[in-house]
Scaffold this active site. Sequence first.
Site, PDB file in Angstrom:
ATOM      1  N   HIS A   1      -7.731   1.809   1.502  1.00 30.11           N
ATOM      2  CA  HIS A   1      -6.925   1.167   3.420  1.00 30.11           C
ATOM      3  C   HIS A   1      -8.164   2.554   4.006  1.00 30.11           C
ATOM      4  O   HIS A   1      -7.944   3.293   5.016  1.00 30.11           O
ATOM      5  CB  HIS A   1      -5.898   1.220   3.321  1.00 30.11           C
ATOM      6  CG  HIS A   1      -5.626   0.435   5.098  1.00 30.11           C
ATOM      7  ND1 HIS A   1      -5.068  -0.734   4.925  1.00 30.11           N
ATOM      8  CD2 HIS A   1      -6.577   0.321   5.611  1.00 30.11           C
ATOM      9  CE1 HIS A   1      -4.697  -1.537   6.421  1.00 30.11           C
ATOM     10  NE2 HIS A   1      -6.257  -0.580   6.787  1.00 30.11           N
TER      11      HIS A   1
ATOM     12  N   GLU B   1       1.010  -1.154   0.206  1.00 27.51           N
ATOM     13  CA  GLU B   1      -0.262  -0.035   0.289  1.00 27.51           C
ATOM     14  C   GLU B   1       1.264   0.569  -0.226  1.00 27.51           C
ATOM     15  O   GLU B   1       2.033   1.114   1.060  1.00 27.51           O
ATOM     16  CB  GLU B   1      -0.720  -0.152   1.233  1.00 27.51           C
ATOM     17  CG  GLU B   1      -1.418  -1.367   0.927  1.00 27.51           C
ATOM     18  CD  GLU B   1      -2.817  -1.484   2.299  1.00 27.51           C
ATOM     19  OE1 GLU B   1      -2.784  -0.163   3.463  1.00 27.51           O
ATOM     20  OE2 GLU B   1      -3.225  -1.897   2.424  1.00 27.51           O
TER      21      GLU B   1
END
Lengths: 336, 129
Positions: free
Chosen positions: A291, A272
């Site tokens: 996220h 990420e």
Amino acid sequence: MIALVTASIDEEGLTDLRKHGEVRYQPLFETRQMLGGRRLVRALEGVDVFITEADNLKEAQIEALEILQIIASCRGNPVNIDIPAATRKGIPVIHAPGRNADAVADLTLALMLILGRNIMQASALLRDPDRGSDMSALAQVYFDLRGTEMWEKTVGIVGLGAIGRKVAARLQPFGSKVISYDPYISENAMADYGVKKVDLHTLLRESDYVTLHAMVTDETRGMIGAREISLMKPTAFFINTARSALTDESILYEALREKKIAGAGFDVFDKEPLPVDHPFMSLDNVVLLPHIGGATHEVTTHQTQIIVPDILRLINGEKPLHIVNPEVLESFKFRK
Amino acid sequence: MAGYETKEQMQAVIERFLAGIEKSETLAKMCKGIKVSIGYEIVDLDFQFHTEFMDGVVTGGIGEASPPSMAFLETDSETFDGMMTGEIDGASAAMSGALSFSGDMSSAMGLQALQDDMNQIYRDAKAEG
């Protein structure tokens, strides 16, 4: 008492803390400044209570601090704190389990509805200059974009902890059937939440939606692999708002590309932010989120309500409800 | 053991590395639209240097930047070397406490896309020695 607060705490919580001394409120969301290393040590000089969310307080910093008495990590799993180092120095570390539970449960339901009702495709259609204003095209897509209701669908929740239970509660008004795999929750306890206990393979075979809410442990890491995905219905959707380490991205990619499952919603990834050339980006049956599971305004209130009362308990010589290293309490006394 | 035994050894490599990133056309192209400055503090050798990515112009220098960098990375020479050669994962190093970030990390995250090219320039700078 001097408290340095770099996590988000609401006004009520700050007022409660100020009754006991000076509160330096420098929340990350306003300052955009993370603290680490020697800068963190300098910021914590003379500070008794540190309430953080993102700053990394590791052994070197903890060892260098003489005054610090309480560490509060506004996270469910306080990975940003070196717990053994704090314990060696007799510093209690409190945390905020379940602070994101409502936020993540809401997002999970949103992903189910987005996937089941083809919302991404429907929204994109109206923005399409060729098809968005074409009445005949719209009439056709009314049928093409027909989705599925949550009514009488089976939702399989993997992990019935704080978030899994809130997902189950949110599904009841939809008329969904909720089943769960969690070896640590009894059949009776699950029944109290309106959930039927099943084994993992039954859950995967029977569910129209499979949603992950387990913690990553040695037991759960990679628990959803090729065999597990192969058990799912071709019409089923897969949702992961927990952690990518529970699954295998390459296996999911193949299953989604070959339409072995209908679609998926992901809020968590191996890397990420998700690289722009990630294979998931090429799939049209996947909803990808950066996220944002815990990204709600209300999380500030949730973590305030968990953390601040525990700090006040420690100041007043009482036992906190959410402490990671309770062994330090035997010799702990807050120096006022 | 990877890393450096003396500050002078590391400084020699970093000077070549900084010269490398300054003349890299790829980095210049990739950092169009980005405005980030990073200060590096190598604690075991008491050595600092900095890099700046300012909308297509890459610069760097030994010592602290003036005005101060927007974000800081604090680590030891072995961890820094391991990250730049690809032997150590930065996220794991941060989790273990071997690496500390401070400052405006959201801006610094924008540099992730440049990391592979920077690592290659660092490896070249090391090999030159």
